[in-house]
Design an enzyme around this catalytic site. Structure first.
Site, PDB file in Angstrom:
ATOM      1  N   ASP A   1      30.421  50.950  56.347  1.00 18.73           N
ATOM      2  CA  ASP A   1      31.113  52.229  56.463  1.00 18.73           C
ATOM      3  C   ASP A   1      31.310  52.939  55.142  1.00 18.73           C
ATOM      4  O   ASP A   1      31.694  54.104  55.121  1.00 18.73           O
ATOM      5  CB  ASP A   1      32.491  52.003  57.104  1.00 18.73           C
ATOM      6  CG  ASP A   1      32.358  51.702  58.568  1.00 18.73           C
ATOM      7  OD1 ASP A   1      31.487  52.297  59.202  1.00 18.73           O
ATOM      8  OD2 ASP A   1      33.126  50.857  59.065  1.00 18.73           O
TER       9      ASP A   1
ATOM     10  N   HIS B   1      35.181  42.625  54.678  1.00 17.09           N
ATOM     11  CA  HIS B   1      34.614  42.343  56.001  1.00 17.09           C
ATOM     12  C   HIS B   1      35.025  40.948  56.422  1.00 17.09           C
ATOM     13  O   HIS B   1      35.113  40.052  55.577  1.00 17.09           O
ATOM     14  CB  HIS B   1      33.079  42.430  55.948  1.00 17.09           C
ATOM     15  CG  HIS B   1      32.474  42.604  57.286  1.00 17.09           C
ATOM     16  ND1 HIS B   1      32.209  41.535  58.105  1.00 17.09           N
ATOM     17  CD2 HIS B   1      32.109  43.718  57.955  1.00 17.09           C
ATOM     18  CE1 HIS B   1      31.698  42.004  59.228  1.00 17.09           C
ATOM     19  NE2 HIS B   1      31.625  43.314  59.175  1.00 17.09           N
TER      20      HIS B   1
ATOM     21  N   HIS C   1      38.012  49.089  62.406  1.00 18.24           N
ATOM     22  CA  HIS C   1      36.666  48.785  62.920  1.00 18.24           C
ATOM     23  C   HIS C   1      35.808  50.030  62.705  1.00 18.24           C
ATOM     24  O   HIS C   1      35.553  50.410  61.569  1.00 18.24           O
ATOM     25  CB  HIS C   1      36.801  48.354  64.389  1.00 18.24           C
ATOM     26  CG  HIS C   1      35.584  47.774  65.012  1.00 18.24           C
ATOM     27  ND1 HIS C   1      34.448  47.446  64.313  1.00 18.24           N
ATOM     28  CD2 HIS C   1      35.307  47.462  66.309  1.00 18.24           C
ATOM     29  CE1 HIS C   1      33.545  46.957  65.134  1.00 18.24           C
ATOM     30  NE2 HIS C   1      34.038  46.964  66.361  1.00 18.24           N
TER      31      HIS C   1
HETATM   32  N1  ACO Z   1      41.340  46.816  50.412  1.00 15.42           N
HETATM   33  C1  ACO Z   1      42.250  46.046  49.764  1.00 15.42           C
HETATM   34  N2  ACO Z   1      42.463  44.740  50.002  1.00 15.42           N
HETATM   35  C2  ACO Z   1      41.741  44.193  50.977  1.00 15.42           C
HETATM   36  C3  ACO Z   1      40.786  44.909  51.707  1.00 15.42           C
HETATM   37  C4  ACO Z   1      40.601  46.269  51.401  1.00 15.42           C
HETATM   38  N3  ACO Z   1      39.708  47.000  52.065  1.00 15.42           N
HETATM   39  N4  ACO Z   1      40.222  44.105  52.617  1.00 15.42           N
HETATM   40  C5  ACO Z   1      40.794  42.902  52.463  1.00 15.42           C
HETATM   41  N5  ACO Z   1      41.707  42.955  51.457  1.00 15.42           N
HETATM   42  C6  ACO Z   1      42.485  41.833  50.949  1.00 15.42           C
HETATM   43  C7  ACO Z   1      43.611  41.441  51.896  1.00 15.42           C
HETATM   44  O1  ACO Z   1      44.807  42.126  51.589  1.00 15.42           O
HETATM   45  C8  ACO Z   1      43.710  39.965  51.659  1.00 15.42           C
HETATM   46  O2  ACO Z   1      44.383  39.753  50.435  1.00 15.42           O
HETATM   47  P1  ACO Z   1      45.399  38.492  50.300  1.00 15.42           P
HETATM   48  O3  ACO Z   1      44.598  37.280  50.657  1.00 15.42           O
HETATM   49  O4  ACO Z   1      45.864  38.536  48.890  1.00 15.42           O
HETATM   50  O5  ACO Z   1      46.504  38.775  51.282  1.00 15.42           O
HETATM   51  C9  ACO Z   1      42.275  39.533  51.406  1.00 15.42           C
HETATM   52  O6  ACO Z   1      41.621  40.704  50.897  1.00 15.42           O
HETATM   53  C10 ACO Z   1      41.538  39.032  52.647  1.00 15.42           C
HETATM   54  O7  ACO Z   1      41.538  40.067  53.606  1.00 15.42           O
HETATM   55  P2  ACO Z   1      41.869  39.885  55.129  1.00 15.42           P
HETATM   56  O8  ACO Z   1      42.718  41.031  55.586  1.00 15.42           O
HETATM   57  O9  ACO Z   1      42.351  38.488  55.394  1.00 15.42           O
HETATM   58  O10 ACO Z   1      40.428  40.008  55.757  1.00 15.42           O
HETATM   59  P3  ACO Z   1      40.103  40.230  57.283  1.00 15.42           P
HETATM   60  O11 ACO Z   1      38.868  39.487  57.542  1.00 15.42           O
HETATM   61  O12 ACO Z   1      41.281  39.951  58.146  1.00 15.42           O
HETATM   62  O13 ACO Z   1      39.881  41.805  57.375  1.00 15.42           O
HETATM   63  C11 ACO Z   1      38.844  43.926  57.311  1.00 15.42           C
HETATM   64  C12 ACO Z   1      38.635  42.399  57.327  1.00 15.42           C
HETATM   65  C13 ACO Z   1      39.732  44.349  58.486  1.00 15.42           C
HETATM   66  C14 ACO Z   1      37.487  44.599  57.451  1.00 15.42           C
HETATM   67  C15 ACO Z   1      39.529  44.307  55.964  1.00 15.42           C
HETATM   68  O14 ACO Z   1      38.691  43.923  54.882  1.00 15.42           O
HETATM   69  C16 ACO Z   1      39.862  45.786  55.878  1.00 15.42           C
HETATM   70  O15 ACO Z   1      40.924  46.205  56.351  1.00 15.42           O
HETATM   71  N6  ACO Z   1      38.944  46.630  55.287  1.00 15.42           N
HETATM   72  C17 ACO Z   1      39.151  48.054  55.257  1.00 15.42           C
HETATM   73  C18 ACO Z   1      38.760  48.669  56.576  1.00 15.42           C
HETATM   74  C19 ACO Z   1      37.249  48.676  56.786  1.00 15.42           C
HETATM   75  O16 ACO Z   1      36.476  49.044  55.904  1.00 15.42           O
HETATM   76  N7  ACO Z   1      36.835  48.311  58.003  1.00 15.42           N
HETATM   77  C20 ACO Z   1      35.420  48.314  58.388  1.00 15.42           C
HETATM   78  C21 ACO Z   1      34.956  46.915  58.674  1.00 15.42           C
HETATM   79  S1  ACO Z   1      33.263  46.908  58.998  1.00 15.42           S
HETATM   80  C22 ACO Z   1      33.104  47.471  60.548  1.00 15.42           C
HETATM   81  O17 ACO Z   1      33.934  47.426  61.416  1.00 15.42           O
HETATM   82  C23 ACO Z   1      31.870  48.091  60.812  1.00 15.42           C
END
Ligand code: ACO
Length: 429
Positions: free
Chosen positions: A364, A308, A269
Site C-alpha cells: 500500500d 505487515h 487492511h
Molecule cells: N508504524 C509504526 N509502528 C508499527 C507499524 C507502523 N506501520 N507497524 C507495526 N508497528 C510496530 C508496533 O507498534 C509493534 O511495536 P512494539 O512491538 O514495540 O509494540 C511492532 O511494530 C509489531 O507490530 P504489530 O502491530 O505487532 O504487527 P501486526 O502484525 O499486528 O500488524 C499491521 C501488522 C496491521 C499491518 C501493522 O504493521 C500496521 O498497522 N501497519 C500500518 C497499516 C498498513 O499499512 N496496513 C496494510 C497492511 S498490508 C495489506 O493489508 C495489504
C-alpha cells in the site's frame, strides 16, 4: 512441494499429571484437536491453544499462494509474482488462481469473453447505487452491492454445483469494477458508463470510471493491470479468511465476498493505501519527514503503508509497484507526494525503531500514488484493491468448498467472565 515437510513426532509431557503424549508432525504442524486428548481428568474438556488474531494457527491446507515473509517471496500456484507481473495479465492470473494452471490460448479467450459478457449489472443495482448519498463511501456501496447480487442470483446457493458456482465466481470478478464504477460516477454526480464487452478488462475499468470517450495511454492500462495482478491473492489475510469463514456457513459466494469487502474496508487492511495518501498530505513537505518519523516513534502516529503481519522483509509487491510508478509518471508527470514517500522510506529504513521491528514498505505504500496519477480519488483506492483481490477471494472460496476437511468455521474461547450469580432486580441495584 512449497512447504517443507518435516515429518516426525512431538512428545509432550503434561507436568500436571506426568503423562506423556505423542503427536504426529505433518508439514510443520500438529493437529490442534489432538491436544484435546491432554486432560487432567476424564471429564476435563482437554487442552486448547490460545491464539488471538491467529498469529500461529494454520486454518487450512492451500495450494494457491505461497508466501515467505522472511525472504520476501510471493508465488501464485508456484509462479513468482515478479514473472507474473512482467509477463502475464490480470485475467490470466485470475484463471490461474481459480483453476490451478495457466490457461491454454483457447481457455483464456473463452474466459476473457465470459468475464466481458458478465460485466454489465442488473438495472436494479444501478438504481440502488443511485439511491445513496453522493458522499457515500464507495466501499460501503460495494459491500451492499454484493449483498444485492446474492438476491439477484439465488441459483448461486447451489454451491456444490460446478456450472452454478463457476457462473457466480466469474460474475464476482466481472461485476466488481462495474459496481465500483457506478459508485464512483454517482459520487461525482455523473451517469454510469456501461461496460463494453469488446474492450480488455483494465481498459473497461478506466472507461467505466472516466467516460466512454476517455482514451487511456496503453502504459497506464498496463500499469493498472499490473496493480491488479499484485493484489490478486495473498493467502490467508484478513479479508480472505473472512470470505472462507463466512463461506463455511455454506452461504452463496456473493454474500461471502460482501463480507470480504467489509473486511478489506478497514484501515489496517485495504484501507491503508487511502490512509497513506492522507498521511503524505499531512506531512506536506520533504523536510517535515523527520518530525513525522519522531511522532511515529513516540506512538503518536502509525507509519501507514509500513509493516505487515507476514512480511518481515521488503514486500516484493512494493518493489514492483515502485517500478510501475516510474512508468506511470512518465505519462502523467511526477506526483509531488512521491518525493515525500521516497524520503519517508529512506528515513524509516535507516532508523533503529523500524529496523528492530522489521518494518518495511508494504503493497500500500506506493499503490495510492499510482492510483492518484491515474486520476482515481483516494476513496476509490480500496475499491481498486477489491477489484484486484476478487480472483483470490473466489479461488480460496472454491478451494474451501472442495476441501473435505473444512466445516463451519467456529473458534473456541477462553471464558474469563463472572462465575454463576443470581439475578438482582432493577430496584435493588
Ligand atoms: N508504524 C509504526 N509502528 C508499527 C507499524 C507502523 N506501520 N507497524 C507495526 N508497528 C510496530 C508496533 O507498534 C509493534 O511495536 P512494539 O512491538 O514495540 O509494540 C511492532 O511494530 C509489531 O507490530 P504489530 O502491530 O505487532 O504487527 P501486526 O502484525 O499486528 O500488524 C499491521 C501488522 C496491521 C499491518 C501493522 O504493521 C500496521 O498497522 N501497519 C500500518 C497499516 C498498513 O499499512 N496496513 C496494510 C497492511 S498490508 C495489506 O493489508 C495489504
Amino acid at each position: 512441494m512449497a512447504t517443507e515437510a518435516h515429518e516426525g513426532t512431538l512428545t509432550v509431557t503434561d507436568n500436571r499429571t506426568g503423562q506423556t503424549y505423542e503427536f504426529v508432525i505433518t508439514d510443520g504442524t500438529i493437529r490442534a484437536t489432538e491436544l484435546r486428548t491432554i486432560k487432567v481428568a476424564d471429564d476435563d474438556f482437554g487442552l486448547m491453544t490460545y491464539d488471538p488474531a491467529f498469529m500461529n494457527t494454520a486454518s487450512c491446507r492451500s495450494a494457491i499462494t505461497y508466501l515467505d515473509g522472511d525472504n520476501g517471496v510471493l508465488r501464485y500456484r508456484g509462479y513468482p509474482i515478479e514473472q507474473l507481473a512482467e509477463k502475464s495479465t490480470f485475467l490470466e492470473v485470475a484463471w490461474l488462481l481459480i483453476h490451478g494452471e495457466l490457461p491454454t490460448p483457447a481457455e483464456l479467450a473463452q474466459f476473457t469473453k465470459d468475464v466481458a459478457d458478465r460485466m454489465a449489472v442488473d438495472p436494479s443495482v444501478v438504481a440502488a447505487v443511485k439511491a445513496y448519498r453522493k458522499d457515500a463511501h464507495p466501499m460501503g456501496v460495494l459491500e451492499a452491492g454484493f449483498g444485492q447480487l446474492s438476491t439477484l442470483y439465488p441459483e448461486a446457493k447451489a454451491i456444490e454445483s460446478d456450472p452454478e458456482r463457476m457462473d457466480a465466481l466469474y460474475n464476482i470478478i466481472a461485476k466488481m469494477p462495474t459496481i465500483g464504477g457506478v459508485a464512483f460516477r454517482h459520487g461525482k454526480g455523473t451517469d454510469p458508463v456501461a461496460p463494453d464487452p469488446s474492450l480488455d478488462y483494465p481498459t473497461n475499468i478506466l472507461k467505466m470510471f472516466f467516460g466512454a470517450d476517455y482514451d487511456p495511454d496503453p502504459r497506464l492500462v498496463r500499469a493498472l493491470d499490473i496493480l491488479l495482478i499484485l493484489h490478486a491473492d495473498h493467502e490467508q489475510n484478513c479479508s480472505t479468511s473472512t470470505v472462507r469463514s463466512v463461506g463455511s456457513s455454506q452461504v452463496d459466494p456473493y454474500s461471502a465476498v460482501a463480507a470480504g469487502v467489509a473486511a478489506l474496508y478497514g484501515p489496517l487492511h485495504g484501507g491503508a493505501n487511502e490512509a497513506v495518501l492522507v498521511m503524505l498530505r499531512e506531512i506536506g513537505r520533504k523536510d517535515a519527514v523527520p518530525e513525522f518519523v519522531e511522532k511515529v516513534k513516540n506512538r503518536e502516529a502509525l507509519l501507514m503503508g509500513f509493516g505487515h503481519r507476514v512480511y518481515k522483509n521488503y514486500d516484493p509487491r512494493a518493489t514492483i509497484i515502485k517500478k510501475a510508478c516510474d512508468d506511470v509518471f512518465e505519462v502523467t508527470g511526477v506526483n509531488p507526494l512521491l518525493e515525500i514517500a521516497v524520503e519517508l522510506e529512506a528515513v524509516a529504513l535507516n532508523d533503529e525503531f523500524f529496523i528492530q521491528r522489521k518494518l518495511y514498505p508494504n503493497v500500500d505504500f506506493y499503490s495510492g500514488l499510482i492510483y492518484e496519477a491515474l486520476g482515481i480519488p483516494s476513496e476509490m483506492f480500496t475499491v481498486m484493491f477489491a477489484i484486484g483481490r476478487a480472483p483470490g477471494w473466489v479461488a480460496q472460496w472454491l478451494e474451501m468448498i472442495n476441501d473435505e476437511e473444512q466445516k463451519i468455521s467456529r473458534p473456541r474461547q477462553v471464558y474469563v467472565g463472572p462465575d454463576e450469580r443470581d439475578y438482582v432486580g432493577i430496584g435493588a441495584r
